[in-house]
Design a protein around this motif. Structure first.
Motif, PDB file in Angstrom:
ATOM      1  N   THR A  15      -2.645  -9.946  -3.558  1.00 25.91           N
ATOM      2  CA  THR A  15      -3.553  -9.970  -4.720  1.00 25.91           C
ATOM      3  C   THR A  15      -3.773  -8.565  -5.258  1.00 25.91           C
ATOM      4  O   THR A  15      -3.743  -8.341  -6.480  1.00 25.91           O
ATOM      5  N   ALA A  16      -3.967  -7.611  -4.352  1.00 23.40           N
ATOM      6  CA  ALA A  16      -4.178  -6.224  -4.793  1.00 23.40           C
ATOM      7  C   ALA A  16      -2.965  -5.732  -5.570  1.00 23.40           C
ATOM      8  O   ALA A  16      -3.097  -5.133  -6.653  1.00 23.40           O
ATOM      9  N   SER A  17      -1.779  -6.000  -5.042  1.00 19.19           N
ATOM     10  CA  SER A  17      -0.549  -5.524  -5.708  1.00 19.19           C
ATOM     11  C   SER A  17      -0.402  -6.156  -7.085  1.00 19.19           C
ATOM     12  O   SER A  17       0.023  -5.500  -8.046  1.00 19.19           O
ATOM     13  N   ALA A  18      -0.762  -7.439  -7.188  1.00 20.33           N
ATOM     14  CA  ALA A  18      -0.634  -8.123  -8.488  1.00 20.33           C
ATOM     15  C   ALA A  18      -1.563  -7.492  -9.519  1.00 20.33           C
ATOM     16  O   ALA A  18      -1.186  -7.286 -10.682  1.00 20.33           O
ATOM     17  N   GLN A  19      -2.790  -7.170  -9.104  1.00 20.98           N
ATOM     18  CA  GLN A  19      -3.740  -6.554 -10.044  1.00 20.98           C
ATOM     19  C   GLN A  19      -3.299  -5.141 -10.417  1.00 20.98           C
ATOM     20  O   GLN A  19      -3.391  -4.735 -11.583  1.00 20.98           O
ATOM     21  N   LEU A  20      -2.830  -4.392  -9.425  1.00 24.78           N
ATOM     22  CA  LEU A  20      -2.367  -3.025  -9.708  1.00 24.78           C
ATOM     23  C   LEU A  20      -1.167  -3.057 -10.648  1.00 24.78           C
ATOM     24  O   LEU A  20      -1.042  -2.208 -11.539  1.00 24.78           O
ATOM     25  N   GLN A  37      -3.713   5.801 -13.632  1.00 25.55           N
ATOM     26  CA  GLN A  37      -3.196   6.716 -12.607  1.00 25.55           C
ATOM     27  C   GLN A  37      -3.767   6.398 -11.238  1.00 25.55           C
ATOM     28  O   GLN A  37      -3.091   6.551 -10.221  1.00 25.55           O
ATOM     29  N   HIS A  38      -5.018   5.943 -11.203  1.00 23.77           N
ATOM     30  CA  HIS A  38      -5.622   5.537  -9.933  1.00 23.77           C
ATOM     31  C   HIS A  38      -4.839   4.352  -9.358  1.00 23.77           C
ATOM     32  O   HIS A  38      -4.555   4.291  -8.159  1.00 23.77           O
ATOM     33  N   ALA A  39      -4.467   3.423 -10.234  1.00 32.78           N
ATOM     34  CA  ALA A  39      -3.689   2.268  -9.789  1.00 32.78           C
ATOM     35  C   ALA A  39      -2.317   2.715  -9.267  1.00 32.78           C
ATOM     36  O   ALA A  39      -1.841   2.229  -8.238  1.00 32.78           O
ATOM     37  N   LEU A  40      -1.677   3.667  -9.970  1.00 32.06           N
ATOM     38  CA  LEU A  40      -0.387   4.175  -9.503  1.00 32.06           C
ATOM     39  C   LEU A  40      -0.519   4.854  -8.140  1.00 32.06           C
ATOM     40  O   LEU A  40       0.338   4.693  -7.259  1.00 32.06           O
ATOM     41  N   ALA A  41      -1.641   5.601  -7.979  1.00 33.41           N
ATOM     42  CA  ALA A  41      -1.856   6.288  -6.697  1.00 33.41           C
ATOM     43  C   ALA A  41      -2.066   5.272  -5.576  1.00 33.41           C
ATOM     44  O   ALA A  41      -1.549   5.442  -4.460  1.00 33.41           O
ATOM     45  N   LEU A  42      -2.814   4.212  -5.857  1.00 34.04           N
ATOM     46  CA  LEU A  42      -3.030   3.181  -4.833  1.00 34.04           C
ATOM     47  C   LEU A  42      -1.715   2.497  -4.476  1.00 34.04           C
ATOM     48  O   LEU A  42      -1.435   2.220  -3.298  1.00 34.04           O
ATOM     49  N   GLN A  43      -0.891   2.245  -5.494  1.00 26.00           N
ATOM     50  CA  GLN A  43       0.415   1.626  -5.222  1.00 26.00           C
ATOM     51  C   GLN A  43       1.260   2.525  -4.316  1.00 26.00           C
ATOM     52  O   GLN A  43       1.881   2.062  -3.359  1.00 26.00           O
ATOM     53  N   ALA A  44       1.257   3.820  -4.623  1.00 26.53           N
ATOM     54  CA  ALA A  44       2.028   4.763  -3.803  1.00 26.53           C
ATOM     55  C   ALA A  44       1.488   4.806  -2.378  1.00 26.53           C
ATOM     56  O   ALA A  44       2.243   4.803  -1.407  1.00 26.53           O
ATOM     57  N   ALA A  45       0.141   4.832  -2.259  1.00 28.65           N
ATOM     58  CA  ALA A  45      -0.466   4.886  -0.923  1.00 28.65           C
ATOM     59  C   ALA A  45      -0.126   3.625  -0.131  1.00 28.65           C
ATOM     60  O   ALA A  45       0.090   3.692   1.091  1.00 28.65           O
ATOM     61  N   LEU A  46      -0.062   2.478  -0.809  1.00 33.75           N
ATOM     62  CA  LEU A  46       0.290   1.232  -0.113  1.00 33.75           C
ATOM     63  C   LEU A  46       1.698   1.294   0.459  1.00 33.75           C
ATOM     64  O   LEU A  46       2.012   0.649   1.464  1.00 33.75           O
ATOM     65  N   GLN A  47       2.542   2.101  -0.190  1.00 38.10           N
ATOM     66  CA  GLN A  47       3.922   2.250   0.300  1.00 38.10           C
ATOM     67  C   GLN A  47       4.071   3.473   1.189  1.00 38.10           C
ATOM     68  O   GLN A  47       5.186   3.953   1.405  1.00 38.10           O
ATOM     69  N   GLU A  48       2.921   4.001   1.689  1.00 39.16           N
ATOM     70  CA  GLU A  48       2.913   5.180   2.570  1.00 39.16           C
ATOM     71  C   GLU A  48       3.521   6.406   1.890  1.00 39.16           C
ATOM     72  O   GLU A  48       4.009   7.314   2.557  1.00 39.16           O
ATOM     73  N   ASP A  49       3.503   6.439   0.571  1.00 40.12           N
ATOM     74  CA  ASP A  49       4.051   7.585  -0.172  1.00 40.12           C
ATOM     75  C   ASP A  49       2.882   8.497  -0.571  1.00 40.12           C
ATOM     76  O   ASP A  49       2.397   8.462  -1.699  1.00 40.12           O
ATOM     77  N   ALA A  86       1.225   9.550  -4.184  1.00 41.74           N
ATOM     78  CA  ALA A  86      -0.178   9.267  -4.512  1.00 41.74           C
ATOM     79  C   ALA A  86      -0.856  10.514  -5.066  1.00 41.74           C
ATOM     80  O   ALA A  86      -1.550  10.460  -6.091  1.00 41.74           O
ATOM     81  N   PHE A  87      -0.651  11.650  -4.392  1.00 40.30           N
ATOM     82  CA  PHE A  87      -1.228  12.909  -4.897  1.00 40.30           C
ATOM     83  C   PHE A  87      -0.676  13.231  -6.289  1.00 40.30           C
ATOM     84  O   PHE A  87      -1.405  13.688  -7.163  1.00 40.30           O
ATOM     85  N   ARG A  88       0.641  12.990  -6.472  1.00 35.52           N
ATOM     86  CA  ARG A  88       1.244  13.303  -7.770  1.00 35.52           C
ATOM     87  C   ARG A  88       0.606  12.455  -8.883  1.00 35.52           C
ATOM     88  O   ARG A  88       0.298  12.960  -9.963  1.00 35.52           O
ATOM     89  N   ALA A  89       0.375  11.172  -8.585  1.00 36.73           N
ATOM     90  CA  ALA A  89      -0.237  10.301  -9.597  1.00 36.73           C
ATOM     91  C   ALA A  89      -1.634  10.792  -9.961  1.00 36.73           C
ATOM     92  O   ALA A  89      -2.019  10.790 -11.137  1.00 36.73           O
ATOM     93  N   VAL A  90      -2.385  11.222  -8.950  1.00 37.87           N
ATOM     94  CA  VAL A  90      -3.744  11.715  -9.231  1.00 37.87           C
ATOM     95  C   VAL A  90      -3.675  13.010 -10.040  1.00 37.87           C
ATOM     96  O   VAL A  90      -4.387  13.182 -11.032  1.00 37.87           O
ATOM     97  N   ARG A  91      -2.778  13.913  -9.612  1.00 36.70           N
ATOM     98  CA  ARG A  91      -2.656  15.194 -10.339  1.00 36.70           C
ATOM     99  C   ARG A  91      -2.246  14.956 -11.795  1.00 36.70           C
ATOM    100  O   ARG A  91      -2.819  15.542 -12.717  1.00 36.70           O
ATOM    101  N   ASP A  92      -1.252  14.079 -12.007  1.00 35.30           N
ATOM    102  CA  ASP A  92      -0.793  13.792 -13.379  1.00 35.30           C
ATOM    103  C   ASP A  92      -1.934  13.215 -14.207  1.00 35.30           C
ATOM    104  O   ASP A  92      -2.109  13.545 -15.380  1.00 35.30           O
ATOM    105  N   GLY A  93      -2.711  12.323 -13.580  1.00 36.26           N
ATOM    106  CA  GLY A  93      -3.834  11.702 -14.292  1.00 36.26           C
ATOM    107  C   GLY A  93      -4.873  12.725 -14.689  1.00 36.26           C
ATOM    108  O   GLY A  93      -5.363  12.728 -15.826  1.00 36.26           O
ATOM    109  N   ALA A 117     -10.472  11.668  -9.416  1.00 39.84           N
ATOM    110  CA  ALA A 117     -10.560  12.894  -8.625  1.00 39.84           C
ATOM    111  C   ALA A 117     -11.126  12.594  -7.239  1.00 39.84           C
ATOM    112  O   ALA A 117     -10.702  13.180  -6.236  1.00 39.84           O
ATOM    113  N   ALA A 118     -12.100  11.678  -7.172  1.00 43.10           N
ATOM    114  CA  ALA A 118     -12.680  11.322  -5.876  1.00 43.10           C
ATOM    115  C   ALA A 118     -11.625  10.699  -4.975  1.00 43.10           C
ATOM    116  O   ALA A 118     -11.636  10.914  -3.755  1.00 43.10           O
ATOM    117  N   TYR A 119     -10.706   9.935  -5.578  1.00 43.90           N
ATOM    118  CA  TYR A 119      -9.647   9.336  -4.749  1.00 43.90           C
ATOM    119  C   TYR A 119      -8.710  10.419  -4.215  1.00 43.90           C
ATOM    120  O   TYR A 119      -8.263  10.367  -3.067  1.00 43.90           O
TER     121      TYR A 119
END
Length: 841
Positions: free
Chosen positions: A392-397, A441-453, A457-464, A492-494
């Motif tokens: 469900t989380a992946s579908a929403q992201l 970007q938060h959603a992209l970071a969560l997706q990356a974190a779910l894949q242990e990347d 995840a940091f890159r998505a936050v920085r880009d955002g 930023a908090a993430y």
């Protein structure tokens, strides 16, 4: 927002009572008390003389006057009475219905109001139909049918602008412009809104329609905030408050509108203050439409200021009222508050996740709430992760990141070419483009974190954050910049959360600073390398506190090292702060103060005691730590301590104080009223600094002094409003010097000394932004602010400040002078903010 009154009929030369009634109708707006009396006399006379036309007009006069006096219930009663009169001309009856459209709308029945308008339409002349259109627009706007509302106003104004030009025609022309301007404001078209309101104001003033002019002016605070002029908004508000005195329903509506703008500008505390004043008056005047909206805003405020219990109660009440008014497009907004409150109060369950997703879908269907829908969908994804429902989380992201995956560049609205896609496809793409950058970007970071990347995840936050920063820099107005920047706070908090999980001290420091730059944009500066901070500290140390969910952490920077310490429970620390402040405020026995201070020190300093030794200290607090009188902690007594909004902000403050050619600083002091020792304190301050001058303790002279003084000393009463930091202030002879008064000053004295109780208090609505007076002075360019954190006796304040200025004049820097003065007088209630380690004399 405030809409205009409704229409009146043409001036026919008929029965004398009819002519008298027409004159009374004209008076309803400018002198409702007199019009009410006249209407009653005309009605009675018409009944005796069997003149139904005059009777209808007399009752309508009473209705319009009652409405202007804020009694909507009585207004409707008179109109219903008028509709029941037999034998009246159809056109007069239709005019009564025209008036009823407004009253039914304001009483919470916009849909019924439209039905009433339909009944009136056929019997009205073309000009009266135009007047009816201005009132239909208000009902349509309350139903969320803004496009139709604009069209209704456009149609009406086209007819009214070529009308003969009677006072009534001008009134409706100005009123139509006012209504259209307010609808433009609802739609976020601020320039169009300002054009219409300005035109309304000019026409009203030219025609002597002062009530309409006041209504236009009453909406300026709302518009000023939405355009980013916060200081101007509070000025407009004070002016409007005076002009609307005696019109409680209008005043309440203006406060509720202003609150909505403050809420959108991320100032929930100030919005809450306005709403708590507005709601009782809206209840009393039975203004149900405005009341339901005000209650919904209040629910949002309660949630944002940390009271989910109250938020849920108020949102449920607002939802019931909105449902009773058939305002279905508003219901998802109330439901969102209820669901977010439940997220804060209850354990996450699969059922709650499903409700969050359903509500996000409803908001998305509303189209105008696309950004809110995206934010709620992100919350739903996080909730799904909390119950390990990864599919469900992946579908929403995935729904939030589809736009990014196609690598479509974001483009500002209005610059896109016409799409060749079908209407549903175009709608889908339009919704995707409305997903706020931080959410995507938060959603992209969560997706990356779910894949242990983690790197991804940091890159998505920085880009955002970079993209948010680019958008922020596009705004010239600092308030608009602050609003745009705060949108990235959760992103930023993430990033900070990821850094804490990684555990590298320098990385935690870097992300703590990034988060503060977004959470407290007024103090934001370019990121600094920790090694640069260590070099600037010399033999001093800096502690940057970080909250990681329920745990407090600290990053310590000194000449030897950068280290990270996990300190313990945040709740325990907050309880210890409350006990210490309580002991100091109650002037408890010395033993109680000592015990409370020692306990707090054990929690927040002792794990770093060895590294701290006796070094001068810079503290960067988080959350409740902003309210600590640090000088009360045993190991910090007689130690120079400065409190800063961030390490980069401290560095900026160090360079903010330019040295004056010739060496001697210009010192200005002022005394406020009702303090026995204030004048003596000011005299001693000036005696310490030869060449110093006293200015009158009034708002104007004090603000003027800020433009030239190097050191400003104010001895006065202070007030702190925890819920509304910008209305905290210093009491002067002609009123309060509010924090928002400082937003417009171009310069601040380098050192500001606020010898006043609680003047140093601040509240961090996003757990990182120091607000209140010290934060505002520092944001306007002060290098250092010394202010009281607890109630301090008048005589004790004079003693501390006398010693402080003697030491300052002798060449000691403010932090050292304050530490020494506090030790000599045994009064730890003052704190040094900013960079206090440079001498001024």
């Amino acid at each position: 927002m405030s809409a205009t009154a409704d229409g009146q009929g043409p001036s026919d030369d008929l029965h004398p009572l009819v002519r008298a009634a027409e004159a009374a109708l004209m008076r309803a707006l400018v002198d409702p008390d007199q019009a009410l009396r006249a209407g009653r006399l005309i009605t009675e006379a018409a009944r005796r003389g069997h003149c139904p036309e005059a009777e209808v007009m007399g009752l309508r006069t009473m209705a319009l006057a009652s409405r202007e006096l804020g009694d909507l219930e009585k207004a409707e009663l008179h109109l219903r009475e008028a509709l029941a009169v037999r034998g009246a001309p159809a056109a007069r009856t239709a005019q009564v219905r025209l008036s009823l459209v407004t009253v039914r709308t304001e009483r919470g029945h916009p849909l019924q109001a439209l039905r009433v308008a339909a009944l009136a339409w056929a019997y009205l002349c073309p000009l009266d139909r135009a007047k009816l259109d201005t009132q239909r627009a208000v009902a349509l706007a309350h139903l969320g049918r803004h496009q139709e509302a604009i069209a209704s106003c456009d149609r009406a104004l086209l007819a009214l602008v070529t009308a003969p030009g009677s006072i009534d025609d001008r009134r409706f022309l100005a009123g139509g412009l006012l209504n259209r301007g307010l609808i433009h404001a609802y739609r976020g078209d601020w320039d169009a809104a300002m054009r219409d309101l300005t035109a309304c104001l000019q026409i009203s003033q030219y025609a002597g329609l002062w009530h309409l002019a006041r209504l236009a002016a009453a909406n300026l605070p709302f518009l000023a905030v939405r355009r980013g002029d916060v200081a101007g908004a509070f000025r407009h508000y004070r002016d409007a408050e005076e002009t609307l005195f005696g019109f409680p329903e209008r005043l309440a509506a203006m406060r509720a509108d202003f609150a909505g703008a403050l809420l959108a500008a991320q100032m929930p505390g100030e919005a809450g203050t306005m709403l708590r004043m507005a709601v009782p008056d809206l209840e009393a005047s039975a203004a149900h439409v405005a009341l339901a909206e005000a209650r919904l805003k209040l629910a949002q405020v309660e949630l944002l200021t940390g009271d989910p219990h109250r938020a849920r109660q108020v949102a449920e009440q607002a939802a019931a009222e909105l449902a009773a008014q058939d305002r279905t497009s508003w219901l998802p907004l109330a439901r969102e508050v209820v669901l977010r409150s439940r997220l804060a109060l209850e354990p996450v369950t699969p059922e709650l996740v499903a409700e969050l997703i359903a509500c996000a879908d409803e908001l998305e269907d509303g189209f105008t709430h696309a950004a809110g829908a995206a934010a709620l969908r992100l919350a739903a994804a996080e909730a799904a992760l909390a119950v390990d429902d990864h599919p469900t989380a992946s579908a929403q992201l995935a729904r939030l990141t589809r736009h990014a995956e196609r690598r479509e560049r974001w483009m500002p609205a209005g610059t896109r070419l016409t799409s060749l896609a079908s209407e549903p496809q175009a709608r889908q793409l339009a919704q995707a483009s409305q997903i706020p950058v931080p959410v995507r970007q938060h959603a992209l970071a969560l997706q990356a974190a779910l894949q242990e990347d983690v790197t991804g995840a940091f890159r998505a936050v920085r880009d955002g954050l970079a993209e948010v920063s680019g958008q922020v820099e596009a705004f010239e107005d600092p308030s608009l910049r602050a609003h745009a920047a705060r949108a990235g706070e959760r992103l930023a908090a993430y990033g900070l959360e990821l850094a804490v999980r990684d555990g590298c001290p320098k990385q935690v420091f870097e992300w703590a600073e990034r988060w503060r730059a977004v959470a407290a944009p007024a103090h934001a500066c370019a990121l600094v390398d920790p090694d640069r901070i260590r070099a600037e500290l010399g033999r001093g140390a800096l502690i940057e506190y970080v909250a990681d969910k329920d745990t407090l952490l600290a990053v310590l920077l000194s000449e030897d090292r950068v280290l990270l310490r996990r300190l313990g429970s945040l709740r325990q620390v907050m309880d210890a702060i409350v006990r210490l402040r309580y002991a100091l405020r109650r002037l408890s026995r010395r033993h109680d103060v000592e015990a409370a201070a020692a306990e707090l020190e054990r929690l927040v300093l002792r794990p770093m005691a060895a590294e701290l030794s006796d070094r001068p200290l810079v503290v960067v607090p988080v959350g409740a730590l902003h309210t600590v009188p640090w000088g009360a902690l045993p190991s910090l007594r007689e130690r120079p301590v400065s409190v800063a909004a961030g390490a980069a902000a401290w560095l900026r403050a160090r360079t903010a104080r330019g040295s004056r050619p010739g060496g001697r600083p210009q010192v200005v002091a002022a005394a406020g009223p009702s303090l026995s020792h204030a004048q003596a304190e000011v005299a001693h301050v000036l005696a310490c600094h030869p060449g110093g001058r006293q200015v009158p303790g009034r708002v104007g002279p004090v603000l003027e002094a800020l433009a030239t003084a190097d050191i400003l000393h104010l001895a006065a009463h202070g007030t702190f409003h925890a819920r509304s930091p910008l209305v905290s202030g210093i009491t002067l002879e002609d009123g309060q010097l509010m924090a928002y008064d400082l937003l417009d000053v171009s310069r601040s004295a380098g050192l500001v000394v606020l010898s006043a109780c609680n003047a140093g208090m601040s509240r961090a609505p996003v757990e990182g932004a120091p607000l209140g007076l010290p934060g505002t002075f520092l944001a306007k360019g002060a290098a250092c602010v010394v202010a009281g954190m607890v109630p301090v006796g008048d005589e004790m304040a004079r003693a501390v400040m006398s010693t402080f200025h003697e030491l300052l004049a002798a060449g000691q820097p403010p932090d050292a002078a304050l530490a020494c003065a506090a030790a000599k007088t045994d009064e730890p209630g003052f704190v040094c903010f900013g960079a206090g380690n440079e001498p001024y004399c």
